[in-house]
Scaffold this motif. Sequence first.
Motif, PDB file in Angstrom:
ATOM      1  N   TYR A 262       0.811  -1.218   0.000  1.00 25.95           N
ATOM      2  CA  TYR A 262       0.000   0.000   0.000  1.00 25.95           C
ATOM      3  C   TYR A 262       0.847   1.272   0.000  1.00 25.95           C
ATOM      4  CZ  TYR A 262      -3.659  -3.347   1.046  1.00 25.95           C
ATOM      5  OH  TYR A 262      -4.511  -4.424   0.972  1.00 25.95           O
ATOM      6  N   ASP A 318       2.434  -6.659  -7.584  1.00 26.08           N
ATOM      7  CA  ASP A 318       1.036  -6.341  -7.306  1.00 26.08           C
ATOM      8  C   ASP A 318       0.863  -4.880  -6.903  1.00 26.08           C
ATOM      9  OD1 ASP A 318       0.099  -8.879  -7.877  1.00 26.08           O
ATOM     10  OD2 ASP A 318       0.211  -9.568  -5.808  1.00 26.08           O
ATOM     11  N   LYS A 319       1.775  -4.351  -6.113  1.00 24.80           N
ATOM     12  CA  LYS A 319       1.630  -2.975  -5.639  1.00 24.80           C
ATOM     13  C   LYS A 319       1.685  -1.984  -6.791  1.00 24.80           C
ATOM     14  CE  LYS A 319       4.942  -0.860  -3.436  1.00 24.80           C
ATOM     15  NZ  LYS A 319       5.977  -0.522  -2.437  1.00 24.80           N
ATOM     16  N   ALA A 322      -1.675  -2.205  -8.606  1.00 24.88           N
ATOM     17  CA  ALA A 322      -2.709  -1.544  -7.804  1.00 24.88           C
ATOM     18  C   ALA A 322      -2.569  -0.031  -7.869  1.00 24.88           C
ATOM     19  CB  ALA A 322      -2.631  -2.021  -6.359  1.00 24.88           C
ATOM     20  N   ALA A 350      -4.436  -6.064  -2.373  1.00 21.70           N
ATOM     21  CA  ALA A 350      -4.200  -4.677  -2.781  1.00 21.70           C
ATOM     22  C   ALA A 350      -4.746  -4.433  -4.184  1.00 21.70           C
ATOM     23  CB  ALA A 350      -2.707  -4.356  -2.735  1.00 21.70           C
ATOM     24  N   VAL A 351      -4.558  -5.408  -5.067  1.00 20.47           N
ATOM     25  CA  VAL A 351      -5.093  -5.293  -6.425  1.00 20.47           C
ATOM     26  C   VAL A 351      -6.617  -5.332  -6.385  1.00 20.47           C
ATOM     27  CG1 VAL A 351      -5.112  -6.287  -8.740  1.00 20.47           C
ATOM     28  CG2 VAL A 351      -3.015  -6.368  -7.365  1.00 20.47           C
ATOM     29  N   ASP A 352      -7.176  -6.200  -5.544  1.00 23.61           N
ATOM     30  CA  ASP A 352      -8.635  -6.277  -5.397  1.00 23.61           C
ATOM     31  C   ASP A 352      -9.228  -4.927  -5.000  1.00 23.61           C
ATOM     32  OD1 ASP A 352      -8.601  -8.945  -6.011  1.00 23.61           O
ATOM     33  OD2 ASP A 352      -9.189  -9.659  -4.028  1.00 23.61           O
ATOM     34  N   LYS A 353      -8.594  -4.272  -4.046  1.00 25.99           N
ATOM     35  CA  LYS A 353      -9.097  -2.971  -3.592  1.00 25.99           C
ATOM     36  C   LYS A 353      -9.046  -1.937  -4.706  1.00 25.99           C
ATOM     37  CE  LYS A 353      -8.240  -3.449   1.366  1.00 25.99           C
ATOM     38  NZ  LYS A 353      -7.545  -2.899   2.569  1.00 25.99           N
ATOM     39  N   ALA A 354      -8.008  -1.983  -5.510  1.00 22.43           N
ATOM     40  CA  ALA A 354      -7.896  -1.043  -6.627  1.00 22.43           C
ATOM     41  C   ALA A 354      -8.976  -1.313  -7.673  1.00 22.43           C
ATOM     42  CB  ALA A 354      -6.510  -1.147  -7.252  1.00 22.43           C
TER      43      ALA A 354
END
Length: 535
Positions: A262, A318-319, A322, A350-354
């Motif tokens: 994040y 991933d970050k 995202a 983190a990708v899911d949240k994006a």
Amino acid sequence: MFSKRLQISLLGLILAVSSFGQNSDWYNKDLKADGALGVSVNRAYETFGDNARKKVIVAVIDSGIDIEHPDLKDNIWVNEDEIPGNGIDDDNNGYIDDIHGWNFLGGPNGANVIAETYGEVRHFRALREKFASKDTTQLTGADEEEFAKMKKMKASILKKSNKAKEELDAISGFDQTLTQIKMILGQAIGKGPWTKEMLESLESGEEHVVSARDLMIKLLDNGFVDEEYQEYREYFYTRHHYHFNIDYDPRDIIGDDPKDPYEKGYGNNDVFGGHADHGTHVAGIIGAVRDNGIGIDGVANDVALMALRAVPDGDEYDKDVANAILYAVENRAQVINMSFGKGYSPHKEAVDKAIQFAAENDVLIVHAAGNASVNIDEATHFPIRTYNSGEKAANWIEVGASDQIPNDLLLADFSNYGKMEVEVFAPGVDIYSTVPDDQYEVNSGTSMAAPVVAGVAATLRAYFPELTAVQVRAIIMESVQPYGKLKVRYPGQDKRSKKTKFRKLSGTGGIVSLYQAMKLASEKSQSQEYIARKD
């Protein structure tokens, strides 16, 4: 001199390119009018005219874009809220001088990550670090199983690295010979590339010149293409020294904490980034300037291409993915193209949240299904539209690659597929598009199919801005050219293999059509009830 496998691949590429020349922009064409199963782009513009009501920002999350390419520069997004070169974050978005996007693979001193390891290597390193301080002779339960897994992973990685080194060693002798041939012929007739006719006209009384000439003629007769040989050599060099090198970690260049998914504020504004071939090619398919008399015509006319560099030669973090999605949404992109994928996703949350943030802000994500000839209903190709909760993102469309002719080879031989995970197919074979240094190149992959769909989505959002991302996705799927009953070969199989109906390989069993999508969108947009809906 070099392997039969290389000879065959080079010859195949030559044949593909020579046959391709007649249909360089086939993805824009219409089967009935032009004889190629494109997405009927030209027909759509001829029918609906230049009646777009807005310019749509499309974020290209990729390896970088050559924003000065003459066929792209007029369609590159400009951050009007940022003053170029003043070293100040004028729009307070956390990024300084982000005029055309952002480079999440860049360092504060201007350096860039080009090559990266694969996720398998990074996963191994994480496990190695975990067990470094433990007495591995006393492990039990899950720890014991994980340690055993780590040892198997190491063996697998080293095997792949060593295989790449063996290939390099096998061609090293030829490499030296080729360098010598180039030097001799360069002195005799000038810098190459040389045609067979040029070489045959070369006369010399010097034995070494004659030998070099004759060797090069033999190479050409066997289908040798120097550029493809260099790519072949570079492929194995990169696999050995970078992709499967357990001691290689370039992340220090960026200066971030790769363990913090994040974290923000890292990177730089160099959206070219030193290795922008893939991203520039993708960008051209979406939005190369139409009707400018040069190069190619992109699918979308009223488009602004936002350059977000997050994909190295290797597996992305991933970050970075995202943060690139978040940047695109926060800076008003309406479509995001993601032509990349991998087998590991250690920070998927983190990708899911994006992705959820994109859904909440009405942004459509177009993702390439991958090029491993596998069923991704069974073999996961990250990132994916399914959240860890099990819910599926409604603003996501997964794209496989198709070929020009509706026969048993309609599905590209390399394309991934899946009745549940792949929604549509789009042109992805022998696609001619922009590459850096004002050039153009033919490439194949689902990486090429996804931007075709992103261009279709952008055009729909330009002409019908009242439609939501979810509605645009539905219209693209509902308006496909149906080939569900057509029997096709499974990707990666030879002509003797069992065939299947095209409808079993995706959710729609069809090829995307801009013309049909525009026609359906025109009908839907006239319904106040439909426009009032948000699903």
